[in-house]
Design an enzyme around this catalytic site. Structure first.
Site, PDB file in Angstrom:
ATOM      1  N   ARG A 262     -43.959  39.117  56.910  1.00 32.52           N
ATOM      2  CA  ARG A 262     -42.906  39.005  55.798  1.00 32.52           C
ATOM      3  C   ARG A 262     -43.649  38.139  54.979  1.00 32.52           C
ATOM      4  NH1 ARG A 262     -36.961  39.445  57.914  1.00 32.52           N
ATOM      5  NH2 ARG A 262     -37.657  41.622  59.372  1.00 32.52           N
TER       6      ARG A 262
ATOM      7  N   ASP B 118     -44.843  35.648  52.411  1.00 32.60           N
ATOM      8  CA  ASP B 118     -43.903  34.823  50.830  1.00 32.60           C
ATOM      9  C   ASP B 118     -44.020  35.279  49.772  1.00 32.60           C
ATOM     10  OD1 ASP B 118     -42.444  33.671  53.033  1.00 32.60           O
ATOM     11  OD2 ASP B 118     -43.220  32.031  52.875  1.00 32.60           O
TER      12      ASP B 118
ATOM     13  N   TYR C 194     -55.162  34.482  58.908  1.00 31.01           N
ATOM     14  CA  TYR C 194     -54.643  34.457  57.704  1.00 31.01           C
ATOM     15  C   TYR C 194     -55.768  33.746  57.291  1.00 31.01           C
ATOM     16  CZ  TYR C 194     -49.321  35.431  57.116  1.00 31.01           C
ATOM     17  OH  TYR C 194     -48.763  36.686  57.256  1.00 31.01           O
TER      18      TYR C 194
ATOM     19  N   ARG D 126     -49.106  27.342  55.517  1.00 28.75           N
ATOM     20  CA  ARG D 126     -49.134  26.450  54.778  1.00 28.75           C
ATOM     21  C   ARG D 126     -48.903  25.032  54.628  1.00 28.75           C
ATOM     22  NH1 ARG D 126     -44.981  29.146  49.735  1.00 28.75           N
ATOM     23  NH2 ARG D 126     -45.529  27.359  49.390  1.00 28.75           N
TER      24      ARG D 126
END
Length: 317
Positions: A76, A78, A136, A224
């Site tokens: 999921r 952001d 990522y 992040r």
């Protein structure tokens, strides 16, 4: 970043479903308020579900609240986070063959979402729970002047030249299975904060830096928060030792800086057996390149405090 659903949030297998379809999906995260459906904002999931329903309406027997939403993702992401190869599955009740779903959906989806490939998968296959890893990539632009064409896809850090060697030193310590409480945003429903970081990589080409992390799963906001601390290391505001101390000692209150979402991209998701052709999913985010460099100077006059942010030399605290 992503939030992995709990097993209870996955859809129950529907015996009436004709086939389970897996999609390899790209999207511009700047156009959406994240993957998951929102009450008052546009999401990728809602947009995709609407397109699926237009091509494959639910039969009356399946048209009940428990059958919504139609699509389920590997992660999921952001608001503002991009995806080069998100993986999604849904159950199809109509006659459309698996290989035609990509073209059919692209004809109904906005340009900010593209289906790269579609394939039929077993009825018990799940985009999230069948995955073995997510990877990522975060892109940093370290030139002095802003670049309009890089802005939507990278974090512009122009204050000083990032020290990629220090950053890589800090990054390597993340490998393995650890408790990453320090890198988890509030609001997570996970029962624990342990996960296995399988691979890390940092590459610099001129003024562009790419940081990649691969793990069995990621905590809410993890990448992040890691990047925010990693940039502090690269700007000599934090030592590699202090970076490691913060997460090993679960000092969540000390981790206050999160990198902005637009530099982050879900690069790919791995499964025990490949689902899609390699060209459709493996490394589909372009590696940006600049022929000239304009990096700022290394910041002078800063003394690094191994326990926290730096202070200008001579500063009285």
């Amino acid at each position: 970043m992503e939030r992995l659903p709990t097993p209870q949030s996955g859809p129950a297998l529907n015996p009436a479903a004709g086939q389970r379809i897996a999609l390899c999906l790209q999207y511009d995260g700047g156009a959406f308020h994240g993957w998951q459906r929102q009450h008052n904002a546009v999401s990728v999931q809602e947009t995709l579900d609407r397109a699926i329903a237009g091509l494959d309406p639910l039969p009356a027997a399946a048209a009940n609240p428990s059958s919504r939403p139609r699509s389920w993702a590997a992660g999921r992401t952001d608001a503002g986070v991009h995806a080069a190869a998100q993986v999604v599955h849904f159950d199809s009740h109509g006659p459309i063959p698996a290989e035609r779903w990509a073209r059919a959906l692209n004809g109904r989806l906005p340009a900010s979402i593209r289906v790269r490939a579609a394939a039929r998968v077993p009825a018990d296959w799940h985009a999230c729970f069948s995955a073995t890893y997510r990877r990522y990539r975060y892109t940093l632009f370290n030139g002095r002047a802003p670049n309009l064409f890089l802005a939507p896809w990278s974090w512009h850090r122009y204050q000083c030249r990032l020290d990629e060697q220090r950053m890589d030193e800090a990054l390597q310590g993340l490998l393995g299975n650890h408790d990453f409480t320090a890198f988890q945003k509030a609001g997570s429903r996970r029962l624990h904060a342990r996960t296995t970081v399988q691979e890390v990589a940092l590459d610099r080409q001129g003024d562009l830096l790419r940081v990649e992390l691969q793990a069995s799963g990621f905590l809410y906001g993890m990448v992040r928060l890691v990047l925010g601390q990693l940039v502090a290391v690269g700007e000599r505001r934090l030592s590699p030792a202090a970076f490691e101390q913060r997460w090993r000692q679960q000092q969540r209150q000390a981790v206050k800086e999160a990198a902005p979402p637009h530099g982050l991209c879900l690069l790919r998701v791995g499964y025990p057996k490949p689902i899609f052709p390699t060209a459709a999913w493996y490394d589909c985010q372009p590696r940006y390149q600049l022929d000239t460099t304009d990096s700022p100077e290394v910041t002078a006059g800063l003394s690094v405090d191994p326990q926290g942010p730096p202070r200008p030399s001579g500063m009285v605290v």
